[in-house]
Design a protein around this motif. Structure first.
Motif, PDB file in Angstrom:
ATOM      1  N   GLY A  21       0.674  -1.349   0.091  1.00  0.00           N
ATOM      2  CA  GLY A  21       0.144  -0.007   0.063  1.00  0.00           C
ATOM      3  C   GLY A  21       0.846   1.139   0.110  1.00  0.00           C
ATOM      4  N   GLU A  22       2.201   1.178   0.403  1.00  0.00           N
ATOM      5  CA  GLU A  22       3.195   2.344   0.242  1.00  0.00           C
ATOM      6  C   GLU A  22       3.188   2.744  -1.142  1.00  0.00           C
ATOM      7  N   PRO A  23       3.557   3.787  -1.613  1.00  0.00           N
ATOM      8  CA  PRO A  23       4.365   4.090  -2.963  1.00  0.00           C
ATOM      9  C   PRO A  23       5.360   3.042  -3.202  1.00  0.00           C
ATOM     10  N   ARG A  24       5.155   2.597  -4.433  1.00  0.00           N
ATOM     11  CA  ARG A  24       6.027   1.564  -5.030  1.00  0.00           C
ATOM     12  C   ARG A  24       7.451   1.724  -4.575  1.00  0.00           C
ATOM     13  N   GLY A  25       8.401   0.702  -4.079  1.00  0.00           N
ATOM     14  CA  GLY A  25       9.821   0.825  -3.844  1.00  0.00           C
ATOM     15  C   GLY A  25      10.246   1.758  -2.955  1.00  0.00           C
ATOM     16  N   THR A  26       9.131   2.241  -1.797  1.00  0.00           N
ATOM     17  CA  THR A  26       9.548   3.270  -0.911  1.00  0.00           C
ATOM     18  C   THR A  26       9.530   2.380   0.420  1.00  0.00           C
ATOM     19  N   THR A  58       8.340  10.575  -1.163  1.00  0.00           N
ATOM     20  CA  THR A  58       8.950   9.037  -1.125  1.00  0.00           C
ATOM     21  C   THR A  58      10.500   8.934  -0.933  1.00  0.00           C
ATOM     22  N   GLY A  59      11.085   9.920  -0.789  1.00  0.00           N
ATOM     23  CA  GLY A  59      12.561   9.970   0.073  1.00  0.00           C
ATOM     24  C   GLY A  59      12.543   9.751   1.138  1.00  0.00           C
ATOM     25  N   GLY A  60      11.565  10.669   1.771  1.00  0.00           N
ATOM     26  CA  GLY A  60      11.313  10.564   3.290  1.00  0.00           C
ATOM     27  C   GLY A  60      10.976   9.184   3.616  1.00  0.00           C
ATOM     28  N   LEU A  61      10.204   8.546   2.953  1.00  0.00           N
ATOM     29  CA  LEU A  61       9.550   7.158   3.322  1.00  0.00           C
ATOM     30  C   LEU A  61      10.759   6.219   3.502  1.00  0.00           C
ATOM     31  N   VAL A  62      11.326   6.280   2.102  1.00  0.00           N
ATOM     32  CA  VAL A  62      12.511   5.469   2.186  1.00  0.00           C
ATOM     33  C   VAL A  62      13.655   5.505   3.455  1.00  0.00           C
ATOM     34  N   ARG A  63      13.759   6.676   3.689  1.00  0.00           N
ATOM     35  CA  ARG A  63      14.855   7.006   4.932  1.00  0.00           C
ATOM     36  C   ARG A  63      14.228   6.451   6.208  1.00  0.00           C
ATOM     37  N   ALA A  64      12.896   6.908   6.406  1.00  0.00           N
ATOM     38  CA  ALA A  64      12.251   6.375   7.528  1.00  0.00           C
ATOM     39  C   ALA A  64      12.025   4.642   7.748  1.00  0.00           C
ATOM     40  N   TYR A  65      11.858   4.119   6.458  1.00  0.00           N
ATOM     41  CA  TYR A  65      11.622   2.801   6.860  1.00  0.00           C
ATOM     42  C   TYR A  65      13.319   2.122   6.979  1.00  0.00           C
ATOM     43  N   GLY A  66      13.929   2.618   6.050  1.00  0.00           N
ATOM     44  CA  GLY A  66      15.337   2.026   6.350  1.00  0.00           C
ATOM     45  C   GLY A  66      15.786   2.193   7.658  1.00  0.00           C
ATOM     46  N   GLU A  67      15.678   3.451   8.237  1.00  0.00           N
ATOM     47  CA  GLU A  67      16.131   3.692   9.703  1.00  0.00           C
ATOM     48  C   GLU A  67      15.393   2.783  10.739  1.00  0.00           C
ATOM     49  N   ALA A  68      14.180   2.668  10.569  1.00  0.00           N
ATOM     50  CA  ALA A  68      13.235   1.879  11.322  1.00  0.00           C
ATOM     51  C   ALA A  68      14.070   0.447  11.444  1.00  0.00           C
ATOM     52  N   VAL A  69      14.393  -0.078  10.378  1.00  0.00           N
ATOM     53  CA  VAL A  69      14.828  -1.442  10.249  1.00  0.00           C
ATOM     54  C   VAL A  69      16.034  -1.480  10.798  1.00  0.00           C
ATOM     55  N   LYS A  70      16.985  -0.429  10.619  1.00  0.00           N
ATOM     56  CA  LYS A  70      18.371  -0.584  11.075  1.00  0.00           C
ATOM     57  C   LYS A  70      18.114  -0.536  12.742  1.00  0.00           C
ATOM     58  N   LEU A  71      17.173   0.188  13.272  1.00  0.00           N
ATOM     59  CA  LEU A  71      16.987   0.464  14.917  1.00  0.00           C
ATOM     60  C   LEU A  71      16.678  -0.821  15.401  1.00  0.00           C
ATOM     61  N   VAL A  72      15.822  -1.582  14.687  1.00  0.00           N
ATOM     62  CA  VAL A  72      15.286  -2.682  15.147  1.00  0.00           C
ATOM     63  C   VAL A  72      16.086  -3.882  15.291  1.00  0.00           C
TER      64      VAL A  72
END
Length: 144
Positions: A21-26, A58-72
């Motif tokens: 459901g998020e924009p493709r690739g984000t 889209t750039g903010g979503l990519v950074r937010a998800y990437g950072e969330a995974v890294k923190l987890v």
């Protein structure tokens, strides 16, 4: 979004992800990219984002998800992967209690138990070191 990596029966790493459901690739792909940057297998992540009124783009979503995974990953207790081997052991009924005690002592899992007129047959599974310790200690008992 979700992302996963696991080791299949041929010892190949299988990866996958979904933006859900998020924009493709984000979300899925950036999250999987972070996972792939670590020596991790047999792992899955699910992340839910609640809209807080701020549009990230889209750039903010990519950074937010990437950072969330890294923190987890950084906050997780990781367990080292050890390949498990499947063996079948056969023994007399009279040895059942001792066998189960030794299996438990070395963390060897019982997959199946079969009983017949000749005794018992267990299918067991564990890393090779655990199996070796089990066999060393159980060698005084009759195991086929």
């Amino acid at each position: 979004m979700s992302a996963f990596r696991y080791l299949n029966e041929y010892e190949q790493i299988v990866e996958g992800c979904s933006d859900d459901g998020e924009p493709r690739g984000t979300s899925g792909k950036p999250s999987l990219a972070v996972l792939s940057g670590y020596p991790l297998i047999n792992i899955a992540l699910i992340c839910v984002r609640y809209f807080g009124g701020t549009k990230l783009g889209t750039g903010g979503l990519v950074r937010a998800y990437g950072e969330a995974v890294k923190l987890v990953i950084e906050q997780s207790e990781l367990i080292e992967y050890e390949k498990e081997h499947l063996h079948v052991i056969e023994f007399s009924y009279s040895s059942t209690t001792q066998i189960e005690y030794i299996l438990d002592k070395y963390g060897v899992k019982i997959v199946t138990k079969n009983f017949n007129a000749n005794g018992a047959a267990y299918e067991i599974k564990a890393p090779i070191n655990s199996l070796n310790h089990f066999y060393d200690e159980a060698s005084r008992l009759v195991i086929n």
